[in-house]
Design a protein around this motif. Structure first.
Motif, PDB file in Angstrom:
ATOM      1  N   ARG A  70      -1.320   8.690  -0.287  1.00  9.61           N
ATOM      2  CA  ARG A  70      -1.596   7.304   0.133  1.00  9.61           C
ATOM      3  C   ARG A  70      -1.742   7.225   1.658  1.00  9.61           C
ATOM      4  NH1 ARG A  70       1.790   6.240  -4.060  1.00  9.61           N
ATOM      5  NH2 ARG A  70       3.646   5.959  -2.781  1.00  9.61           N
ATOM      6  N   GLN A  86       0.821  -1.206   0.000  1.00  2.92           N
ATOM      7  CA  GLN A  86       0.000   0.000   0.000  1.00  2.92           C
ATOM      8  C   GLN A  86       0.862   1.265   0.000  1.00  2.92           C
ATOM      9  OE1 GLN A  86      -2.977  -0.096   3.033  1.00  2.92           O
ATOM     10  NE2 GLN A  86      -4.102   1.618   2.172  1.00  2.92           N
ATOM     11  N   LEU A 121      -4.899   5.671   3.586  1.00  9.19           N
ATOM     12  CA  LEU A 121      -4.735   4.676   4.641  1.00  9.19           C
ATOM     13  C   LEU A 121      -5.411   5.140   5.927  1.00  9.19           C
ATOM     14  CD1 LEU A 121      -3.459   2.062   5.738  1.00  9.19           C
ATOM     15  CD2 LEU A 121      -1.346   3.354   6.092  1.00  9.19           C
TER      16      LEU A 121
END
Length: 188
Positions: free
Chosen positions: A136, A85, A140
């Motif tokens: 990102r 991720q 998250l």
């Protein structure tokens, strides 16, 4: 100060250097005793300190295995998901001493999350991130909130105040909730 950090909430605290943000996080994490008052915490805690907790000679994967043993978790599946991720799984076999500051911070964040905590304390978590990793990070953080995690992000500024459920300002040991007027940066 009084702060309630409930499950499924993404909360920010901003304050100038020396305002006590890191000290507050250390108290909340149980690393430092408060002068007075009570900290009540339920659920598994994850903490990402501003200073990385990494050993220069260990590889990324050695860190994961060390923390796997420390947390008593049976699998590194969640850790490997986080590597993907945050897009640094190619660094699994590299020593920390060879990593950039942003990649070290990705590992620091992964170590705080790999045991799937219910309460997450983050001190300047995106320090050193490039723009894509910064975005990102917020994806998250939003996913953690959706999963019912209580997330506290502490920083000297909040570029994306609109992503937070609540934003507080810490000044001279006093914590005050601010108005979130939109996506502009809140700086102190």
């Amino acid at each position: 100060m009084s702060l309630d950090l409930h499950a499924g909430r993404l909360v920010g605290i901003v304050g100038e250097n020396g305002a006590g943000k890191s000290t507050l996080l250390r108290i909340l994490a149980g690393d430092l005793a408060a002068d007075s008052g009570v900290v009540e915490q339920t659920g598994l805690l994850g903490c990402c300190p501003q200073e990385t907790v990494l050993h220069q000679a260990f590889t990324v994967e050695q860190h994961l295995r060390f923390f796997q043993a420390a947390y008593g978790i049976s699998s590194l599946t969640r850790a490997f998901e986080l590597l993907e991720q945050l897009r640094f799984s190619d660094y699994r076999h590299q020593r920390v001493e060879t990593l950039s500051g942003g990649t070290r911070q990705k590992l620091n964040l992964t170590l705080a999350l790999m045991h799937d905590p219910k309460v997450l304390l983050l001190d300047e978590p995106y320090q050193g991130f490039d723009w894509d990793t910064y975005l990102r990070f917020w994806d998250l953080a939003g996913a953690l909130r959706e999963r019912g995690c209580a997330v506290l992000v502490v920083s000297h500024l909040a570029y994306d105040a609109s992503r937070l459920d609540a934003l507080y300002r810490l000044h001279a040991g006093v914590l005050l909730e601010t108005d979130q007027a939109g996506p502009e940066a809140v700086a102190v």
